[in-house]
Write a protein that holds these residues in place. Structure first.
Motif, mmCIF file in Angstrom:
data_model
loop_
_atom_site.group_PDB
_atom_site.id
_atom_site.type_symbol
_atom_site.label_atom_id
_atom_site.label_comp_id
_atom_site.label_asym_id
_atom_site.label_seq_id
_atom_site.Cartn_x
_atom_site.Cartn_y
_atom_site.Cartn_z
ATOM 1 N N ARG A 158 0.684 -1.549 -0.286
ATOM 2 C CA ARG A 158 -0.197 0.041 -0.026
ATOM 3 C C ARG A 158 1.273 1.609 -0.477
ATOM 4 O O ARG A 158 1.665 1.423 0.522
ATOM 5 N N VAL A 159 0.267 2.023 -0.762
ATOM 6 C CA VAL A 159 1.255 3.347 -1.408
ATOM 7 C C VAL A 159 0.546 4.726 -0.557
ATOM 8 O O VAL A 159 -0.417 5.173 -0.613
ATOM 9 N N TRP A 160 1.485 5.065 0.509
ATOM 10 C CA TRP A 160 0.864 6.442 1.205
ATOM 11 C C TRP A 160 1.484 7.241 0.364
ATOM 12 O O TRP A 160 2.368 8.012 0.338
ATOM 13 N N ASP A 161 0.656 8.421 0.427
ATOM 14 C CA ASP A 161 0.821 9.976 -0.511
ATOM 15 C C ASP A 161 0.980 10.707 1.053
ATOM 16 O O ASP A 161 -0.651 11.367 1.309
ATOM 17 N N SER A 162 2.142 11.447 0.789
ATOM 18 C CA SER A 162 1.873 12.450 2.432
ATOM 19 C C SER A 162 2.321 14.430 1.357
ATOM 20 O O SER A 162 2.269 14.303 0.396
ATOM 21 N N THR A 163 1.254 14.391 2.595
ATOM 22 C CA THR A 163 1.122 16.138 2.285
ATOM 23 C C THR A 163 1.477 16.901 3.464
ATOM 24 O O THR A 163 1.864 16.514 4.142
ATOM 25 N N ALA A 164 1.394 17.869 3.457
ATOM 26 C CA ALA A 164 1.695 18.735 4.707
ATOM 27 C C ALA A 164 0.647 18.693 5.673
ATOM 28 O O ALA A 164 0.683 19.012 6.367
ATOM 29 N N GLU A 165 -0.905 18.307 5.428
ATOM 30 C CA GLU A 165 -1.808 17.505 6.432
ATOM 31 C C GLU A 165 -1.592 16.589 6.753
ATOM 32 O O GLU A 165 -2.311 16.211 8.348
ATOM 33 N N GLU A 166 -1.147 14.992 5.959
ATOM 34 C CA GLU A 166 -0.909 14.178 6.082
ATOM 35 C C GLU A 166 0.432 14.097 5.939
ATOM 36 O O GLU A 166 1.031 13.441 5.051
ATOM 37 N N ARG A 167 1.399 13.587 7.282
ATOM 38 C CA ARG A 167 2.145 12.779 7.113
ATOM 39 C C ARG A 167 3.082 11.516 6.867
ATOM 40 O O ARG A 167 2.497 11.514 8.566
ATOM 41 N N TYR A 168 3.536 10.842 7.269
ATOM 42 C CA TYR A 168 3.603 9.432 7.997
ATOM 43 C C TYR A 168 4.956 9.011 8.081
ATOM 44 O O TYR A 168 6.342 9.052 7.461
ATOM 45 N N LEU A 169 5.186 7.625 8.937
ATOM 46 C CA LEU A 169 6.623 7.291 9.714
ATOM 47 C C LEU A 169 5.940 5.628 9.437
ATOM 48 O O LEU A 169 5.137 5.032 10.259
ATOM 49 N N ILE A 170 6.847 5.092 8.755
ATOM 50 C CA ILE A 170 6.105 3.418 8.972
ATOM 51 C C ILE A 170 7.311 2.834 9.827
ATOM 52 O O ILE A 170 8.450 3.305 9.768
ATOM 53 N N ILE A 171 6.114 2.104 10.115
ATOM 54 C CA ILE A 171 6.168 1.434 11.579
ATOM 55 C C ILE A 171 6.788 0.453 11.110
ATOM 56 O O ILE A 171 5.816 -1.101 10.451
ATOM 57 N N PRO A 172 7.954 -0.142 10.785
ATOM 58 C CA PRO A 172 8.850 -1.678 10.368
ATOM 59 C C PRO A 172 7.822 -3.278 11.318
ATOM 60 O O PRO A 172 7.983 -2.526 12.996
ATOM 61 N N GLU A 173 7.763 -3.951 10.928
ATOM 62 C CA GLU A 173 7.790 -5.045 11.484
ATOM 63 C C GLU A 173 8.936 -5.294 12.657
ATOM 64 O O GLU A 173 10.204 -5.874 11.801
ATOM 65 N N ARG A 174 8.755 -6.301 13.857
ATOM 66 C CA ARG A 174 10.198 -6.833 14.419
ATOM 67 C C ARG A 174 10.663 -7.920 14.497
ATOM 68 O O ARG A 174 10.283 -8.714 13.652
ATOM 69 N N PRO A 175 11.607 -7.781 13.719
ATOM 70 C CA PRO A 175 12.690 -8.441 13.282
ATOM 71 C C PRO A 175 12.133 -9.899 14.172
ATOM 72 O O PRO A 175 12.651 -9.977 15.545
ATOM 73 N N ALA A 176 12.225 -10.754 14.120
ATOM 74 C CA ALA A 176 12.581 -12.333 14.623
ATOM 75 C C ALA A 176 13.702 -12.619 15.484
ATOM 76 O O ALA A 176 14.797 -11.692 15.066
ATOM 77 N N GLY A 177 13.500 -13.149 16.293
ATOM 78 C CA GLY A 177 15.188 -13.351 17.092
ATOM 79 C C GLY A 177 15.561 -11.970 18.267
ATOM 80 O O GLY A 177 16.212 -11.545 18.151
ATOM 81 N N THR A 178 14.335 -11.294 18.126
ATOM 82 C CA THR A 178 15.101 -10.050 18.838
ATOM 83 C C THR A 178 14.162 -10.018 20.239
ATOM 84 O O THR A 178 14.254 -8.540 21.072
ATOM 85 N N GLU A 179 13.404 -11.550 21.067
ATOM 86 C CA GLU A 179 13.138 -11.131 22.406
ATOM 87 C C GLU A 179 13.728 -10.541 22.977
ATOM 88 O O GLU A 179 13.133 -9.670 23.710
ATOM 89 N N SER A 180 14.499 -10.795 23.458
ATOM 90 C CA SER A 180 15.559 -10.476 24.484
ATOM 91 C C SER A 180 16.154 -9.262 24.266
ATOM 92 O O SER A 180 17.070 -9.071 24.876
#
Length: 213
Positions: A158-180
């Motif tokens: 999904r592509v999000w179009d950023s504007t002055a009224e709406e800016r986006y920060l993608i929260i990537p998935e947490r990598p596996a093996g990082t529980e500790s």
């Protein structure tokens, strides 16, 4: 694209004017011997590669380990990000968009270069380029592949179009093996590109390889 209409005209020309004025001022100050171009390059590189992305990485890492903060980020990203001290011009009207195993998000500003400076620093050159702005909308999977981000066919992009009224920060998935891993350690796995959507968060193994001389 996002589910709302976007209006860019009111700030595209202003951004271009501002860029031109800054470049002209830099030239004048350099010619007068008041500014060292090399020092400016260092400052810009630091802000682009370290200061800004580190801020966003802290937001992402905190969302990975703190369910209450993640819920706040989903509900009111501007306030949640501001609570960590990351506010200011180009940091208003923030939205956090979360990647999942079945959906990958990517950000573009199709008609200009709106970009959340307080969390990502200076925008990379390719983000402002016409080819990226045009192609990522039409063929996002191919563009991501060129960045080295290969996604399975069953993952929706999904592509999000950023504007002055709406800016986006993608929260990537947490990598596996990082529980500790601690929040500070997790933040080191978050790259600028993963918060734009053209990349993924690093695995612990990938980061270790990247640190090798």
């Amino acid at each position: 694209m996002g589910d709302h209409d976007h209006h860019h005209d009111h700030h595209t020309s202003n951004l271009d004017d501002m860029t031109a004025r800054v470049m002209a001022l830099e030239t004048i100050l350099t010619q007068k011997g008041l500014v060292d171009p090399g020092a400016l390059d260092v400052i810009i590189e630091t802000y682009e590669s370290n200061v800004g992305p580190r801020n966003g990485a802290r937001v992402v890492a905190k969302s990975w380990v703190d369910p209450e903060y993640q819920a706040w980020l989903r509900r009111d990203a501007t306030a949640a990000i501001g609570s960590l001290g990351f506010t200011g011009r180009q940091g208003e009207h923030m939205n956090a968009v979360f990647n999942t195993p079945t959906r990958h998000n990517v950000v573009v500003c199709t008609l200009c270069s709106c970009y959340p400076w307080p969390v990502l620093g200076l925008p990379p050159v390719w983000y402002k380029s016409a080819p990226y702005r045009a192609r990522v909308v039409i063929e996002p999977r191919a563009v991501l592949a060129e960045f080295g981000t290969l996604l399975p066919d069953d993952v929706e992009i999904r592509v999000w179009d950023s504007t002055a009224e709406e800016r986006y920060l993608i929260i990537p998935e947490r990598p596996a093996g990082t529980e500790s891993m601690t929040e500070e350690e997790l933040a080191k796995l978050v790259t600028r590109d993963s918060m734009i959507g053209t990349g993924l968060a690093l695995t612990p193994e990938a980061r270790q390889i990247g640190q090798q001389p």
